[in-house]
Design an enzyme around this catalytic site. Structure first.
Site: not given
Length: 442
Positions: A177, A207, A287
């Site tokens: 993402h 992911d 992230s």
């Protein structure tokens, strides 16, 4: 009665014929030498601290853990050390006496070798960061948009995230993402050098994505992050997260493993299993960054947080390192993840429950697949509309399955070409079939 010393002096007088005045001198000298001036008298009055310099006094105060911030003069430092003489360790007292008498070299009073104010746990944390931080990168993404009524292209920032160096070939791992919908990705190294990143491949269901540093010179060494294992993680063990929250690069947060074996929905809606839960602060920008154990080894890739506000709430999740290793190696080798498949199409879980089934109902079998060769049966309809249910898969490789997701989870630990033991329920009877796994069609 005479004490032992008096008896000795009395005998000495008789033997040598000493006079009374001579006896008084000998007795006084003996008492003065042995009683009034003991061997370690200078240790008790600490008067010899005057021989030490200000730096030396501060050194010994630091070593003893004595606060001297309110001392302005050398005399005050000496008095502070004198007042704490009874709390000094024997080894520190010995060093102090030897240093003052000149029999021992003066200690090196550079800042590096003065009393270390850090705790052992703090030193370990610093060592983990110093060793791992050079492998963590800052990723910024953007897209190119053509202006209306013009051929000019504008670069529109999309967001930022973190990543880490996987190998010396320049592969960088991050979250999918982070780079989703991006046309350009810039990778900023720990020393602030900037490179273009090219997408090698991604696995949205986990992911995860892999970039490669473009234009990396062979003369410029990069440091891959050490990869550990998520198998055997224990709740309560210490962890570290390094990333770039809110654009603040090279940020360290600490915490513990709060939970293991969590199942969370990823960005595609599919479940990521075995996720590591941690209370280490994870914020937007973290992230794709690494979650490390106390040895500085990768145990997970920080991927999401549980927070209505989008900021850290003490509940963060990381894709487990064992999953990361398997996925990343396939992406580097093949450009994508090759997923093994039985070769069947399954009914929705809700439909199977409505029919009173506890396993996975086979709707159809792909012709020429491993399931077709093994003899699995799909659901069929007769010419007059009667429906015959297909096989009900209840177990794969010794693991009970109740949904299609369960089958996918079991198979992702296998390789294409291997055989899976599939237990099906057919017309009320159980049968075990051996199915050769094939690559799933994308």
């Amino acid at each position: 009665m005479f004490g032992a010393r008096n008896v000795g002096l009395f005998s000495l007088r008789r033997a040598a014929g000493l006079g009374q005045s001579r006896l008084r001198w000998c007795l006084g000298h003996a008492l003065t030498s042995s009683t009034l001036h003991p061997k370690d008298q200078h240790s008790d009055d600490f008067s010899y601290t005057d021989a030490l310099s200000v730096s030396q006094l501060k050194h010994f105060l630091d070593s003893a853990g004595i606060d001297y911030r309110d001392c302005y003069e050398k005399k005050e430092l000496a008095e502070r050390l004198h007042g704490a003489r009874h709390s000094l360790t024997p080894s520190l007292r010995s060093e102090l006496e030897s240093c003052a008498s000149g029999s021992q070299p003066r200690p090196d009073l550079t800042q590096k070798n003065r009393g270390d104010p850090l705790l052992q746990e703090e030193r370990r944390t610093i060592e983990v960061f110093d060793r791992s931080a050079p492998s963590v990168v800052h990723i910024t993404t953007s897209s190119l948009v053509q202006r209306q009524f013009s051929l000019d292209l504008s670069e529109i920032p999309l967001g930022t995230g973190s990543g880490f160096v996987w190998d010396r070939d320049g592969h960088v791992v991050t979250n999918f993402h982070v780079v989703q919908n991006a046309q350009r990705a810039k990778i900023s190294m720990a020393d602030n050098t900037m490179f273009e990143g090219k997408l090698v491949g991604a696995e949205p269901d986990k992911d995860l994505a892999v970039l490669r540093i473009d234009g990396l010179s062979p003369s410029r060494p990069i440091v891959p992050l050490a990869v550990g294992s998520s198998h055997g993680l224990r709740v309560g063990q210490k962890v570290f997260a390094i990333g770039n929250p809110f654009g603040l690069d090279q940020t360290l947060t600490t915490g513990v493993v709060s939970g293991v074996g969590r199942d969370v929905k990823g960005i595609t809606g599919r479940t990521i299993r075995g996720v590591v839960q941690t209370d280490a602060a994870i914020n937007p920008g973290n992230s794709g960054g690494p979650l490390l154990d106390s040895q500085g080894k990768l145990i997970g890739v920080n991927t999401m947080i549980l927070s209505p506000s989008g900021a850290s709430s003490g509940v963060g999740f990381a894709v487990p390192a064992d999953t990361v290793r398997r996925v990343v190696n396939q992406i580097i080798r093949h450009g994508r993840v090759i997923k093994p498949s039985l070769g069947v199409n399954c009914a929705a879980d809700q439909q199977a429950r409505q029919l009173g089934l506890g396993g996975v109902l086979v709707l159809s079998v792909v012709p020429g697949s491993g399931a077709d060769e093994a003899g699995l049966l799909g659901t069929s309809r007769s010419g007059w509309g009667e429906v015959t249910l297909g096989d009900e898969i209840v177990e794969v490789d010794g693991k009970k399955v109740e949904s299609a997701e369960d089958i996918l989870h079991v198979l992702e630990l296998s390789e294409v070409g291997e055989e899976a033991k599939v237990v099906v329920r057919r017309k009320g009877r159980s049968e075990t079939l051996s199915v050769k796994l094939q690559a799933r069609a994308e």
